[in-house]
Scaffold this motif. Structure first.
Motif, short mmCIF file in Angstrom:
data_model
loop_
_atom_site.label_atom_id
_atom_site.label_comp_id
_atom_site.label_asym_id
_atom_site.label_seq_id
_atom_site.Cartn_x
_atom_site.Cartn_y
_atom_site.Cartn_z
N UNK A 15 0.98 -1.19 0.05
CA UNK A 15 -0.12 -0.03 0.00
C UNK A 15 1.08 1.15 -0.09
N UNK A 16 1.89 1.16 0.71
CA UNK A 16 2.88 2.57 0.94
C UNK A 16 3.57 2.74 -0.55
N UNK A 17 3.93 1.52 -1.08
CA UNK A 17 4.84 1.76 -2.47
C UNK A 17 3.90 2.00 -3.46
N UNK A 18 2.62 1.56 -3.43
CA UNK A 18 1.65 1.93 -4.56
C UNK A 18 1.31 3.47 -4.31
N UNK A 19 1.17 3.89 -3.14
CA UNK A 19 0.54 5.28 -2.71
C UNK A 19 1.83 6.12 -3.15
N UNK A 20 3.09 5.87 -2.93
CA UNK A 20 4.17 6.65 -3.45
C UNK A 20 4.42 6.57 -5.13
N UNK A 21 4.15 5.70 -5.42
CA UNK A 21 4.18 5.45 -6.85
C UNK A 21 3.32 6.37 -7.66
#
Length: 81
Positions: A15-21
């Motif tokens: 979730x964090x990586x998707x949001x950052x992306x």
């Protein structure tokens, strides 16, 4: 055609990586006036114990003069340096 590589300490959630992306893609599109298809983003997770050797010494120090945002840490302040 920007390709952004983000190196982060291991342990980030999907979730964090998707949001950052999503945030990076949106901002690059806005600033550079590009469509979504022109931007690619990779996230590489690095173990904290390996950070100094695999990121700081290879990607940060040798390119210090070209960094637009410099880190506030160094070999003496990061754990496991």
């Amino acid at each position: 055609m920007p390709h952004i590589i983000v190196k982060v300490a291991a342990g980030k959630t999907e979730e964090e990586k998707t949001r950052l992306t999503e945030d990076i893609t949106r901002d690059v599109m806005k600033v550079f006036h590009l469509g979504q298809d022109a931007v690619s983003v990779a996230i590489e997770e690095i173990q904290q114990a390996d950070w100094m050797d695999t990121v700081y010494k290879t990607d940060i120090l040798p390119h210090w003069d070209t960094l637009y945002k410099k880190p506030g840490y160094g070999p003496d302040t990061i754990k496991n340096a």
